[in-house]
Scaffold this active site. Structure first.
Site, PDB file in Angstrom:
ATOM      1  CD  GLU A  13      22.652 -18.493 -17.194  1.00 31.71           C
ATOM      2  OE1 GLU A  13      22.934 -17.945 -17.239  1.00 31.71           O
ATOM      3  OE2 GLU A  13      21.042 -18.759 -16.191  1.00 31.71           O
ATOM      4  CB  THR A  64      24.538 -23.999 -13.404  1.00 32.40           C
ATOM      5  OG1 THR A  64      23.820 -23.399 -12.203  1.00 32.40           O
ATOM      6  CG2 THR A  64      23.385 -24.812 -14.081  1.00 32.40           C
TER       7      THR A  64
HETATM    8  N1  HSE Z   1      17.276 -25.241 -14.695  1.00 39.12           N
HETATM    9  C1  HSE Z   1      19.044 -25.345 -14.753  1.00 39.12           C
HETATM   10  C2  HSE Z   1      19.253 -26.660 -13.540  1.00 39.12           C
HETATM   11  C3  HSE Z   1      18.706 -23.654 -13.782  1.00 39.12           C
HETATM   12  O1  HSE Z   1      18.766 -27.081 -12.837  1.00 39.12           O
HETATM   13  O2  HSE Z   1      20.422 -27.178 -14.036  1.00 39.12           O
HETATM   14  C4  HSE Z   1      19.400 -23.800 -12.949  1.00 39.12           C
HETATM   15  O3  HSE Z   1      19.671 -22.529 -12.154  1.00 39.12           O
END
Ligand code: HSE
Length: 326
Positions: free
Chosen positions: A148, A201
């Site tokens: 990831e 993201t």
């Molecule tokens: N915790 C991560 C964010 C999840 O909010 O950037 C990404 O899907």
């Protein structure tokens, strides 16, 4: 040292390749869930990806990718999260074989419901099965989180942890890595609304503040603590009151058209709470399955996007068990 991801010496001959394909369903997940940025995650039933694999003598090769935006998904095993995660599991398990992989995406990329996480988790879980389950689930999660990190630009495990372990997961710490899993309430229903907009993201993390005021820290600690308590006690109204975010969702709201209206529509049609799924653009709503209908909540959210001339996919679903062999 030669990388297991190099497929150069791979030769596809009948007697060197196992005929036995193993298939894994890797579900969507929702992360953050109000106060738990990068720590809380929840496995959901659908949508999901399917990852298939079989043993080959050495190396990694991806022979098929299907599904939405499949043409944008890298076939190079060194750039694909399925193969990166699988290779890490094989390496840590001391496996003496490689893998041929097929990937069927059911979760659209840049959706906020763990598309890249499902790929990484599916690859890690598949390799775990094919190598004889030699690692702990904690280690599998770490392998998937590493993948990831390579593909999304940040090592966060809040999607891959629930995808592999199922249920509601909490990352207590990244260094050393420790994840806790609990069963969410059986009556907790979930509506997933995915508007037709892409939020990578990596971009959604660039808009976050580097520091948070103490008052926001206090707000998040209180809400995170009561959310975990409510999950363990099946207290759905308290879940509704505990899912709130003073920092991350406000910073990202401008990336998701009509987010506030969608959340208001969900709440006014019976949701316990509505919130941004992960880094967006997914809009999530929790509801009590005993007293409300997810379809009504889903239709109300869809209407907001229809009125704005935008497409929006809806899933009325539940919390799920995570990756499974199918
Ligand atoms: N915790 C991560 C964010 C999840 O909010 O950037 C990404 O899907």
């Amino acid at each position: 040292m030669k990388s297991i991801l190099k497929s150069g010496q791979y030769r596809h001959t009948e007697n060197m390749t196992s005929e036995e394909w193993v298939r894994v369903a890797a579900p969507a997940t929702t992360s953050n869930i109000g106060p738990g940025f990068d720590t809380f995650g929840l496995a959901i039933q659908e949508p999901y990806d399917i990852v298939e694999g079989r043993k080959i003598p050495s190396g990694m090769v991806i022979t098929e990718v299907t599904g939405p935006d499949a043409e944008d998904i890298p076939r190079d095993p060194e750039k694909n999260s399925v193969s990166i995660a699988a290779a890490e599991v094989l390496r840590r398990s001391g496996a003496d074989f490689g893998l041929e992989l097929k990937i069927h995406k059911g979760i659209r990329p840049c959706s906020g419901i763990g598309s890249s996480g499902a790929s990484a988790a599916g690859g890690a879980y598949l390799a775990y099965l094919l190598s004889g389950k030699k690692l702990s689930l904690n280690e599998i999660v770490m392998c998937a989180a590493k993948a990831e990190g390579v593909t999304s630009g940040s090592v966060h495990a809040d999607n891959v942890a629930p995808c592999i372990m199922g249920g509601f997961t909490i990352i207590r710490s990244y260094e050393p890595f420790e994840v806790i899993r609990i069963d969410p309430p059986a009556d907790l229903g979930l509506v997933v609304a995915l508007p037709d907009v892409m939020v990578p993201t990596i971009e959604a993390r660039k808009v976050l503040p580097e520091e948070v005021p103490v008052k926001d820290l206090v707000f998040h600690v209180g809400h995170a603590a009561t959310l975990v308590y409510a999950m363990t006690k099946d207290d759905l109204p308290l879940i509704g009151r505990s899912v709130a975010d003073a920092v991350f969702e406000p910073a990202r709201a401008h990336l998701v058209p009509h987010l506030k209206e969608a959340e208001v529509a969900a709440m006014s049609h019976g949701a316990l709470v509505s919130f941004l799924g992960g880094s967006g653009p997914c809009v999530m709503a929790f509801y009590d399955k005993r007293t409300h209908k997810g379809e009504i909540i889903g239709s109300a959210v869809k209407q907001v996007y229809t009125d704005a001339g935008m497409k929006c996919d809806i899933w009325v679903t539940s919390c799920g068990p995570g990756c499974k062999e199918i």
